[in-house]
Design a protein around this motif. Structure first.
Motif, PDB file in Angstrom:
ATOM      1  N   ASP A   1       0.741   5.187   2.026  1.00 43.18           N
ATOM      2  CA  ASP A   1       0.022   5.843   3.121  1.00 43.18           C
ATOM      3  C   ASP A   1      -0.796   7.008   2.550  1.00 43.18           C
ATOM      4  O   ASP A   1      -0.528   7.499   1.467  1.00 43.18           O
ATOM      5  CB  ASP A   1       1.004   6.300   4.198  1.00 43.18           C
ATOM      6  CG  ASP A   1       1.740   5.113   4.830  1.00 43.18           C
ATOM      7  OD1 ASP A   1       1.235   3.978   4.753  1.00 43.18           O
ATOM      8  OD2 ASP A   1       2.840   5.333   5.386  1.00 43.18           O
TER       9      ASP A   1
ATOM     10  N   HIS B   1       4.762   0.363  -0.205  1.00 36.15           N
ATOM     11  CA  HIS B   1       5.610  -0.413   0.696  1.00 36.15           C
ATOM     12  C   HIS B   1       4.835  -1.573   1.293  1.00 36.15           C
ATOM     13  O   HIS B   1       3.603  -1.624   1.195  1.00 36.15           O
ATOM     14  CB  HIS B   1       6.207   0.491   1.786  1.00 36.15           C
ATOM     15  CG  HIS B   1       5.202   1.299   2.545  1.00 36.15           C
ATOM     16  ND1 HIS B   1       4.647   2.452   2.052  1.00 36.15           N
ATOM     17  CD2 HIS B   1       4.631   1.113   3.762  1.00 36.15           C
ATOM     18  CE1 HIS B   1       3.795   2.951   2.931  1.00 36.15           C
ATOM     19  NE2 HIS B   1       3.757   2.144   3.987  1.00 36.15           N
TER      20      HIS B   1
ATOM     21  N   PHE C   1       1.442   8.735  11.179  1.00 38.83           N
ATOM     22  CA  PHE C   1       0.834   9.148   9.909  1.00 38.83           C
ATOM     23  C   PHE C   1       0.411  10.604  10.013  1.00 38.83           C
ATOM     24  O   PHE C   1      -0.576  10.918  10.681  1.00 38.83           O
ATOM     25  CB  PHE C   1      -0.400   8.298   9.607  1.00 38.83           C
ATOM     26  CG  PHE C   1      -0.115   6.821   9.537  1.00 38.83           C
ATOM     27  CD1 PHE C   1       0.517   6.268   8.435  1.00 38.83           C
ATOM     28  CD2 PHE C   1      -0.486   5.977  10.579  1.00 38.83           C
ATOM     29  CE1 PHE C   1       0.771   4.906   8.362  1.00 38.83           C
ATOM     30  CE2 PHE C   1      -0.237   4.610  10.514  1.00 38.83           C
ATOM     31  CZ  PHE C   1       0.399   4.079   9.403  1.00 38.83           C
TER      32      PHE C   1
ATOM     33  N   HIS D   1       0.854  -1.200   0.000  1.00 38.12           N
ATOM     34  CA  HIS D   1       0.000   0.000   0.000  1.00 38.12           C
ATOM     35  C   HIS D   1       0.882   1.240   0.000  1.00 38.12           C
ATOM     36  O   HIS D   1       2.096   1.147   0.167  1.00 38.12           O
ATOM     37  CB  HIS D   1      -0.881   0.024   1.260  1.00 38.12           C
ATOM     38  CG  HIS D   1      -0.064   0.232   2.497  1.00 38.12           C
ATOM     39  ND1 HIS D   1       0.693  -0.780   3.063  1.00 38.12           N
ATOM     40  CD2 HIS D   1       0.166   1.332   3.254  1.00 38.12           C
ATOM     41  CE1 HIS D   1       1.340  -0.315   4.102  1.00 38.12           C
ATOM     42  NE2 HIS D   1       1.046   0.979   4.251  1.00 38.12           N
TER      43      HIS D   1
HETATM   44 FE   FE2 Z   1       2.283   2.200   5.508  1.00 37.82          FE
END
Ligand code: FE2
Ligand code: AKG
Length: 226
Positions: free
Chosen positions: A115, A169, A188, A113
């Motif tokens: 982020d 990643h 995040f 995926h």
């Molecule tokens: Fe991630």
């Protein structure tokens, strides 16, 4: 709010083999683990969240400067980290030891995926993370003690009209017979819920979107919920 859950980042694959505690801002109703079970968890977590915030803001300023933009362009959309007007999240991850006989076909520790937000700070205790190069090949990201890995996330790519590219990643299972665990901390960084993200070169390559709307859209794609 804080919640412990099992999720998968690539919904087309079996569930990721991981445990996570997510901390998004500081509501009175966060379900912290009891302090009998894990001593200073709450205090340490809260202090670490704020240190990550300070570091993120420094990184965002340097990134703007490196693109010859107003040094405050990204900062001005990250004013409310740690409040309910911003969804920046600290995720504490534990990947238990895996018995390869019981793992399902295609199962991994963390599915491929990218982020969603602006940047991610990643603190890792061991090797295991793989990042995808521009040529589409996954390579191992080294784990260098005492360093922080900074990932470009999708909203930053959109903000910079693809000048900065978000990185795909994943974390695979350890090799057969290797019973190691993995711990990591991912911070995040998200723009403020109400911040309007408009391509910073004025190109309008992507339509303006608020931090909250963008995140909601991505969550519903990944988890099939609003
Ligand atoms: Fe991630
Ligand atoms: O554990 C890691 O190193 C990666 C975690 C990750 O990429 C995520 O949770 O988004």
């Amino acid at each position: 709010s804080g919640k412990a859950n099992f999720v998968q980042l690539n919904p087309s694959q079996p569930g990721d083999l991981k445990e996570a505690f997510n901390l998004t801002s500081f509501h009175p109703d966060i379900k912290w683990p009891s302090s009998d079970a894990v001593g200073d968890f709450r205090e340490i977590h809260t202090a670490f969240f704020h240190r990550c915030k300070d570091l993120s803001l420094r990184v965002l300023r340097v990134m703007a400067q490196s693109l010859s933009l107003d040094p405050d362009i990204f900062l001005s959309a990250h004013r409310f980290i740690g409040t309910d007007k911003n969804s920046t999240t600290l995720r504490t991850l534990y990947y238990p030891s895996v018995k390869s006989e019981t793992a399902k076909e295609g199962q991994v520790r963390c599915g491929e995926h990218s982020d969603y937000g602006s940047i991610t700070l990643l603190f890792q205790g061991s090797e295991g993370l793989q990042v995808c190069t521009r040529a589409g090949e996954f390579i191992s990201a080294p784990c260098i003690p005492g360093t922080v890995l900074v990932n470009i996330a999708d909203l930053m790519q959109r903000w910079t009209s693809d000048q900065l590219i978000s990185v795909r990643h994943r974390v695979l299972l350890p090799p057969v017979g290797n019973s190691s665990t993995r711990q990591s901390l991912a911070y995040f960084v998200q723009p403020d819920n109400e911040a309007l993200i408009t391509c910073c070169d004025g190109s309008n390559k992507y339509p303006p979107v608020t931090g909250a709307d963008y995140l909601e859209q991505r969550f519903s794609e990944t988890y099939g919920r609003k």
